[in-house]
Design a protein around this motif. Structure first.
Motif, mmCIF file in Angstrom:
data_model
loop_
_atom_site.group_PDB
_atom_site.id
_atom_site.type_symbol
_atom_site.label_atom_id
_atom_site.label_comp_id
_atom_site.label_asym_id
_atom_site.label_seq_id
_atom_site.Cartn_x
_atom_site.Cartn_y
_atom_site.Cartn_z
ATOM 1 N N GLY B 201 -34.593 96.474 -27.580
ATOM 2 C CA GLY B 201 -36.022 96.185 -27.618
ATOM 3 C C GLY B 201 -36.497 95.765 -28.992
ATOM 4 N N TYR B 202 -35.804 96.206 -30.054
ATOM 5 C CA TYR B 202 -36.226 95.700 -31.369
ATOM 6 C C TYR B 202 -35.077 95.412 -32.329
ATOM 7 N N ALA B 203 -33.858 95.801 -31.956
ATOM 8 C CA ALA B 203 -32.695 95.397 -32.756
ATOM 9 C C ALA B 203 -31.554 95.132 -31.770
ATOM 10 N N ASP B 204 -31.812 94.198 -30.854
ATOM 11 C CA ASP B 204 -30.905 94.007 -29.713
ATOM 12 C C ASP B 204 -29.504 93.542 -30.098
ATOM 13 N N ASP B 205 -29.416 92.699 -31.123
ATOM 14 C CA ASP B 205 -28.086 92.206 -31.508
ATOM 15 C C ASP B 205 -27.195 93.363 -31.929
ATOM 16 N N LEU B 206 -27.769 94.251 -32.721
ATOM 17 C CA LEU B 206 -27.023 95.412 -33.203
ATOM 18 C C LEU B 206 -26.645 96.309 -32.024
ATOM 19 N N ALA B 207 -27.606 96.552 -31.135
ATOM 20 C CA ALA B 207 -27.352 97.412 -29.973
ATOM 21 C C ALA B 207 -26.213 96.848 -29.121
ATOM 22 N N LEU B 208 -26.200 95.522 -28.943
ATOM 23 C CA LEU B 208 -25.158 94.906 -28.114
ATOM 24 C C LEU B 208 -23.778 95.001 -28.747
ATOM 25 N N GLN B 209 -23.740 94.818 -30.080
ATOM 26 C CA GLN B 209 -22.452 94.933 -30.780
ATOM 27 C C GLN B 209 -21.857 96.324 -30.587
ATOM 28 N N ILE B 210 -22.727 97.339 -30.685
ATOM 29 C CA ILE B 210 -22.261 98.720 -30.558
ATOM 30 C C ILE B 210 -21.782 98.992 -29.127
ATOM 31 N N ALA B 211 -22.560 98.518 -28.145
ATOM 32 C CA ALA B 211 -22.187 98.728 -26.744
ATOM 33 C C ALA B 211 -20.872 98.016 -26.431
ATOM 34 N N LYS B 212 -20.723 96.823 -26.994
ATOM 35 C CA LYS B 212 -19.519 96.035 -26.723
ATOM 36 C C LYS B 212 -18.275 96.778 -27.199
ATOM 37 N N GLU B 213 -18.378 97.368 -28.391
ATOM 38 C CA GLU B 213 -17.222 98.103 -28.926
ATOM 39 C C GLU B 213 -16.832 99.252 -27.999
ATOM 40 N N LYS B 214 -17.858 99.909 -27.477
ATOM 41 C CA LYS B 214 -17.639 101.040 -26.563
ATOM 42 C C LYS B 214 -16.858 100.581 -25.322
ATOM 43 N N ILE B 215 -17.301 99.468 -24.746
ATOM 44 C CA ILE B 215 -16.666 98.966 -23.523
ATOM 45 C C ILE B 215 -15.233 98.503 -23.820
ATOM 46 N N VAL B 216 -15.059 97.805 -24.947
ATOM 47 C CA VAL B 216 -13.720 97.334 -25.327
ATOM 48 C C VAL B 216 -12.778 98.520 -25.491
ATOM 49 N N ASN B 217 -13.251 99.575 -26.153
ATOM 50 C CA ASN B 217 -12.394 100.744 -26.382
ATOM 51 C C ASN B 217 -12.003 101.424 -25.073
ATOM 52 N N ALA B 218 -12.946 101.501 -24.136
ATOM 53 C CA ALA B 218 -12.644 102.127 -22.838
ATOM 54 C C ALA B 218 -11.626 101.267 -22.081
ATOM 55 N N LYS B 219 -11.824 99.955 -22.156
ATOM 56 C CA LYS B 219 -10.924 99.019 -21.465
ATOM 57 C C LYS B 219 -9.503 99.134 -22.035
ATOM 58 N N LYS B 220 -9.419 99.155 -23.382
ATOM 59 C CA LYS B 220 -8.099 99.230 -24.032
ATOM 60 C C LYS B 220 -7.357 100.499 -23.648
ATOM 61 N N ALA B 221 -8.123 101.574 -23.409
ATOM 62 C CA ALA B 221 -7.493 102.851 -23.068
ATOM 63 C C ALA B 221 -7.123 102.911 -21.582
ATOM 64 N N GLY B 222 -7.401 101.840 -20.849
ATOM 65 C CA GLY B 222 -6.988 101.771 -19.447
ATOM 66 C C GLY B 222 -7.956 102.413 -18.467
ATOM 67 N N ALA B 223 -9.244 102.500 -18.833
ATOM 68 C CA ALA B 223 -10.209 103.153 -17.945
ATOM 69 C C ALA B 223 -10.473 102.331 -16.686
ATOM 70 N N ASP B 224 -10.591 103.021 -15.546
ATOM 71 C CA ASP B 224 -11.038 102.369 -14.312
ATOM 72 C C ASP B 224 -12.553 102.230 -14.314
ATOM 73 N N CYS B 225 -13.210 103.182 -14.967
ATOM 74 C CA CYS B 225 -14.664 103.094 -15.090
ATOM 75 C C CYS B 225 -15.125 103.978 -16.246
ATOM 76 N N ILE B 226 -16.365 103.741 -16.664
ATOM 77 C CA ILE B 226 -16.988 104.620 -17.656
ATOM 78 C C ILE B 226 -17.923 105.530 -16.884
ATOM 79 N N SER B 227 -17.976 106.812 -17.257
ATOM 80 C CA SER B 227 -18.937 107.702 -16.602
ATOM 81 C C SER B 227 -19.984 108.171 -17.608
ATOM 82 N N THR B 228 -21.244 108.059 -17.201
ATOM 83 C CA THR B 228 -22.358 108.383 -18.099
ATOM 84 C C THR B 228 -23.207 109.518 -17.524
#
Lengths: 184, 291
Positions: B201-228
């Protein structure tokens, strides 16, 4: 701006310094221990925002409070980049609540500098209008009913208004200017 | 049955019916009765705390007063609501001067914070009131050793001195509850680090970079899904993947499911009852693995 000019503008001038600021901060809830910061940098090293942003540095914020650089702190938009994860609070070896200091500085910005991110004012006005920071619209209520979810509780807007009036937040929010984005 | 006042907040009831439906269907099956209280309002989350701490504490305490009047403890689904309410509850119970100040404000709305009730996240209720063994014994549709990247979000654990939920450095409660459903909770890089959701909402580029890293790390570890657990983490990681696709031209196709949804599925509740179509990243392939 040339490199030399830039360096000159970054120099701290004596007239910018409020020597009593650190004492005032030490009396505010959450910032009591700001004087105990010995600049180890654990907060910045563990900060999820500092890893990606070149502007947000929690250690520097604590030092600037100790120096009394109030105006610079309250006008720095990077203050709004803290995501409130509280990792710095949990990891500080001196038990300084860095996120608490940031919160106090933001509260002061609302009161004195009066320039804050637009989204914060939108959230507060949603709360006053409908009882929630995220606006729940008629279409949401309809969708819920269609899925068999019960009607939502009706917030008492008069009570919320009274709380905002008595703390002075209603008036403060009327007087703030906003910006849309923070450079990161 | 153990009864709790259900604190829904705003984001779940308005935007994430799949979360609310799964919790409302799964928790009663485990003996937890959810009571909706009238007049419940906003939890006063960090953005409001950033505007004025006392206002936010008074609003949070107002909700706790409603639960006190109904003689019920509060259970939250959203970790953001949990943080705001549990933090206010602990602060006001333990700081007499602050409690007096807030009660003075609340008296204008005819309320008094007494400090007689607890604020719990539903994982605590599952762990303490229901118990891990009982959860395990109620599973009729085990999740077939699905590899799950648990992401609790910051506000379940920190500030740990006020929330007192689990060890903030080596938490186990969420992982144990995932494994109770017959799935595997995997480790991935920076598992406990923030998703950046509150900067949307006010620093979206930064927020997306952080979220992307999270998803990449879960993917690399072989996750079928992320649970929140947190609706903001969910938006950052689920809707976030569409924005990541638009901005970085990268596709991850990583389903994100709230724990309550996994719990409901494991307890044998039909997927079609859970409004799973509200997910941006489709869950069909994942469901084929477990149903």
């Amino acid at each position: 701006m040339s490199e030399v000019q830039e360096k000159v503008s970054n120099v701290i001038k004596a007239k910018e310094v409020d020597p009593k600021f650190k004492y005032k901060m030490s009396k505010m809830h959450g910032a009591e221990k700001v004087m105990l910061c010995f600049q180890c940098g654990t907060c910045t090293a563990d900060c999820p925002i500092a890893r990606f942003s070149e502007f947000y540095r929690p250690r520097r914020i604590a030092r600037m409070v100790q120096f009394g650089l109030k105006d610079r702190l309250l006008s720095d938009k990077a203050l709004w980049l803290c995501s409130n994860c509280f990792t710095c609070v949990d990891h500080c070896p001196q038990n300084v609540e860095i996120a608490g200091i940031v919160r106090v500085l933001r509260n002061l910005t609302v009161k004195e500098n009066k320039v804050i991110p637009l989204v914060y004012t939108v959230l507060a006005s949603n709360l006053l209008k409908g009882g929630y920071v995220y606006e729940i619209r008629e279409m949401h209520h309809k969708k819920r009913a269609g899925l068999g979810l019960p009607p939502l509780p009706k917030p008492n807007l008069e009570d919320i208004e009274k709380i905002f009036q008595i703390t002075g937040s209603s008036n403060l929010l009327k007087g703030v200017e906003t910006f849309e984005k923070v450079e990161s | 049955m153990t009864s709790y006042a259900l604190f829904l907040g705003c984001t779940i009831p308005a935007r994430q019916p799949h979360y609310e439906l799964s919790a409302r269907k799964a928790l009663p099956k485990l003996g937890i009765d959810l009571v909706d209280l009238d007049n419940m309002t906003c939890c006063a989350p960090p953005p409001l705390q950033s505007i004025d701490l006392e206002t936010s504490l008074a609003i949070a305490a107002y909700n706790i007063c409603l639960a006190e009047e109904a003689d019920l403890n509060i259970v939250t689904l959203c970790t953001g609501c949990f943080e705001s309410l549990a933090m206010a509850n602990t602060m006001l119970k333990e700081n007499n001067e602050l409690r007096e100040r807030i009660n003075k404000i609340l008296s204008n709305a005819g309320k008094e914070f007494k400090g007689s009730k607890e604020v719990k996240h539903y994982l605590q209720v599952l762990m303490k009131d229901v118990g891990l063994e009982q959860v395990k014994s109620q599973v009729t549709n085990p999740l077939n050793n699905l590899k799950i990247a648990a992401f609790s979000g910051c506000h379940l654990l920190r500030p740990s001195k006020l929330l007192r939920f689990d060890d903030p450095e080596r938490p186990r409660i969420f992982d144990d509850l995932i494994e109770a459903l017959g799935s595997e909770s995997i480790w991935y890089r920076n598992k406990l680090k923030c998703c950046g959701g509150l900067l949307r909402g006010y620093a979206d580029d930064l927020a997306l970079q952080i979220a992307k890293e999270k998803i990449v790390n879960a993917k690399k570890a072989g996750a079928d899904c992320i649970s929140t657990l947190c609706p903001f983490c969910f938006v950052a990681l689920d809707m976030g993947q569409l924005q990541i696709r638009a901005k970085f031209k990268e596709e991850y196709d990583m389903p994100v499911l709230h724990y309550a949804e996994l719990l409901a599925l494991a307890l044998g509740i039909e997927p079609k009852e859970l409004a799973l179509e509200s997910h941006k990243i489709k869950t069909d392939k994942l469901l084929q693995k477990i149903v």
